[in-house]
Design a protein around this motif. Structure first.
Motif, mmCIF file in Angstrom:
data_model
loop_
_atom_site.group_PDB
_atom_site.id
_atom_site.type_symbol
_atom_site.label_atom_id
_atom_site.label_comp_id
_atom_site.label_asym_id
_atom_site.label_seq_id
_atom_site.Cartn_x
_atom_site.Cartn_y
_atom_site.Cartn_z
ATOM 1 N N SER A 388 23.650 63.514 19.524
ATOM 2 C CA SER A 388 24.952 64.002 20.006
ATOM 3 C C SER A 388 25.552 63.034 21.019
ATOM 4 N N SER A 389 24.740 62.609 21.973
ATOM 5 C CA SER A 389 25.214 61.705 23.009
ATOM 6 C C SER A 389 25.708 60.392 22.415
ATOM 7 N N LEU A 392 29.055 60.946 20.411
ATOM 8 C CA LEU A 392 30.178 61.148 21.329
ATOM 9 C C LEU A 392 30.562 59.840 22.014
ATOM 10 N N GLN A 397 34.464 59.532 23.051
ATOM 11 C CA GLN A 397 34.633 60.817 23.742
ATOM 12 C C GLN A 397 33.959 60.669 25.117
ATOM 13 N N GLN A 400 32.829 63.837 27.512
ATOM 14 C CA GLN A 400 31.728 64.630 26.964
ATOM 15 C C GLN A 400 30.426 63.837 26.947
ATOM 16 N N ALA A 401 30.511 62.570 26.520
ATOM 17 C CA ALA A 401 29.307 61.740 26.446
ATOM 18 C C ALA A 401 28.735 61.479 27.839
ATOM 19 N N PHE A 447 29.099 70.754 23.108
ATOM 20 C CA PHE A 447 29.968 69.585 22.946
ATOM 21 C C PHE A 447 30.010 69.102 21.495
ATOM 22 N N GLN A 448 28.846 69.018 20.876
ATOM 23 C CA GLN A 448 28.780 68.432 19.546
ATOM 24 C C GLN A 448 29.423 69.326 18.490
ATOM 25 N N MET A 451 33.057 68.617 18.581
ATOM 26 C CA MET A 451 33.402 67.313 18.007
ATOM 27 C C MET A 451 33.311 67.329 16.481
#
Length: 469
Positions: A388-389, A392, A397, A400-401, A447-448, A451
């Motif tokens: 996810s990190s 993002l 992004q 968020q990241a 977050f993911q 996205m």
């Protein structure tokens, strides 16, 4: 000449946007996994060989082993800037090449490389100027201090090329040339493992020999990566393209800020961890530093797979092929989760043996084995957080990241240490990480999911516009 370069980049674009996603990720991930494992071996090798000083001077071996752990936050800071310039420039480069903007990609490549050299030189000068206060700040006790100063002094000298090496490796990787980066990183790692026992034992340099071996091997790795950059079909780095203006620095910060946050807060957290563990003696610091090396080695494989996904993500996001980005994300999550479940099981079963490889001290083994087993419980969650990190970050992004990068160790882990330790003692330190992982995992899901829905909507919008085109 220019036509040939453009033809190569066009072919690269076709490869990155049309090759089956799973096959492409694995092709890129295998070299990056090897590179990450070798990178983690630098500090792991130093920890291992310094731990063997017990055969020469048992009275100081634990303090010397702890000194390598004390240096870890500094190494994380160097890596933080190296990754910021490397990931920041690399993310931009992959999207620019995906959008077929060669000129912008070339300028960013030079700006990232020379920016890292300058940042590394500044860290080196400041660190050497304030060496003893720095070592104290990193969590050194009086007994660890002379060993930590000897180790860190030489590491600081190597800062510029250590940071620039990370930039070269990441730029090669983001252009789909991870194999060349692997050659440079692996060569340095092997040389480090060879030089460590020579300098530490044969030449009698002790802990200073470990750091000297590290900076020499890192310089050789840096030189090889420069050669790989010139000989591959990657963007060539020229000083004339160094463009530290607002546009490029801003774009690089957007792509690199999560890495800076992740590594930077990791450094601060490790320093807090060392200072908190100091109340329980040198064996506690040594044990926790050993566990960090073991976990870091397993993490390197997971991060390596994620780094294989990043150029695929960047190219295809830039080319508006959102379905390929989503497919790559879920493939990474599945692979990493399976691996981490296996690794966690092995850590729980063989914890005393693994810790004992680094330091044959009953107290260190007792503390380290318990710490490793507790950490292993939530370890399988890391795969989803990592993928996810990275997605993002690569898709720009930034908020968020960066928030996700800060969440695990900064927003959750550090407060939990400070809250639990006064009431639970050493067990509070051991318990903080798995709880922080659970909280960070929940944050990543939030977050993911948002996205993924956003990309799905963009994909549907493109499909709706297709008939009009």
């Amino acid at each position: 000449m220019q036509k040939a370069a453009n033809d190569k980049q066009t072919q690269k674009f076709i490869t990155m946007t049309q090759t089956p996603v799973k096959k492409l990720i694995m092709k890129l991930a295998i070299p990056t996994m090897i590179s990450m494992m070798i990178t983690s071996l630098y500090n792991m090798a130093d920890t291992f060989f310094v731990g063997q000083l017990s055969t020469v001077d048992p009275a100081t071996a634990t303090s010397a082993t702890a000194a390598v752990g004390i240096a870890f936050p500094l190494m994380a800071i160097i890596q933080a800037f190296g990754f910021m310039f490397g990931h920041g420039s690399g993310n931009f480069i992959s999207r620019a090449l995906g959008s077929q903007k060669m000129d912008e990609a070339e300028k960013m490549a030079a700006t990232g490389f020379f920016g890292a050299l300058i940042a590394g030189a500044l860290i080196s000068c400041l660190g050497l100027l304030f060496l003893e206060p720095l070592v104290r700040l990193l969590g050194s006790t009086d007994t660890i201090l002379p060993f930590a100063k000897a180790y860190i002094r030489l590491i600081l000298i190597g800062c510029p090329w250590m940071a620039a090496s990370l930039v070269l490796n990441n730029q090669l990787r983001f252009q789909g040339n991870a194999l060349y980066g692997m050659i440079g990183i692996t060569s340095g790692g092997i040389i480090n493992i060879i030089l460590d026992p020579i300098f530490i034992f044969a030449l009698g340099m002790g802990v200073s020999g470990a750091s000297l071996a590290t900076i020499i091997s890192q310089f050789i790795s840096f030189s090889i990566l420069l050669v790989m950059n010139r000989r591959s079909d990657s963007l060539k780095i020229h000083f004339r393209n160094f463009t530290p203006n607002r546009h490029y620095l801003s774009e690089m910060f957007k792509g690199g800020a999560p890495s800076l946050c992740r590594q930077g807060i990791g450094s601060v957290t490790t320093a807090v961890l060392n200072n908190t563990a100091a109340a329980f003696g040198d064996p506690a610091i040594a044990a926790i530093s050993i566990v960090n090396r073991i976990m870091m080695f397993a993490n390197s494989i997971v991060i390596g797979l994620g780094q294989g996904f990043q150029p695929v993500c960047g190219f295809n996001y830039g080319a508006k092929k959102y379905a390929r980005v989503r497919e790559g994300f879920f493939f990474c999550v599945k692979c990493t989760t399976v691996f981490l479940l296996i690794a966690s099981s092995l850590f729980i079963i063989f914890a005393p043996f693994l810790v004992g490889l680094f330091r044959d001290d009953p107290e260190v083994i007792l503390i380290g084995a318990k710490t490793l087993r507790i950490h292993a419980v939530a370890f399988p969650l890391f795969g989803y957080m990592m993928a996810s990190s990275m997605m993002l970050q690569t898709t720009a992004q930034t908020f968020q990241a960066s928030f996700l990068a800060l969440a695990r160790q900064g927003l959750f882990f550090m407060p939990l240490i400070l809250i639990f330790t006064p009431f639970l003692g050493l067990f509070g330190i051991q318990l903080a990480m798995p709880l922080a992982d659970v909280l960070a995992f929940i944050t990543a899901i939030i977050f993911q999911t948002k996205m993924l829905k956003k990309m799905k909507a963009m994909e549907q919008e493109l499909a709706a516009q297709a008939p009009e085109a």
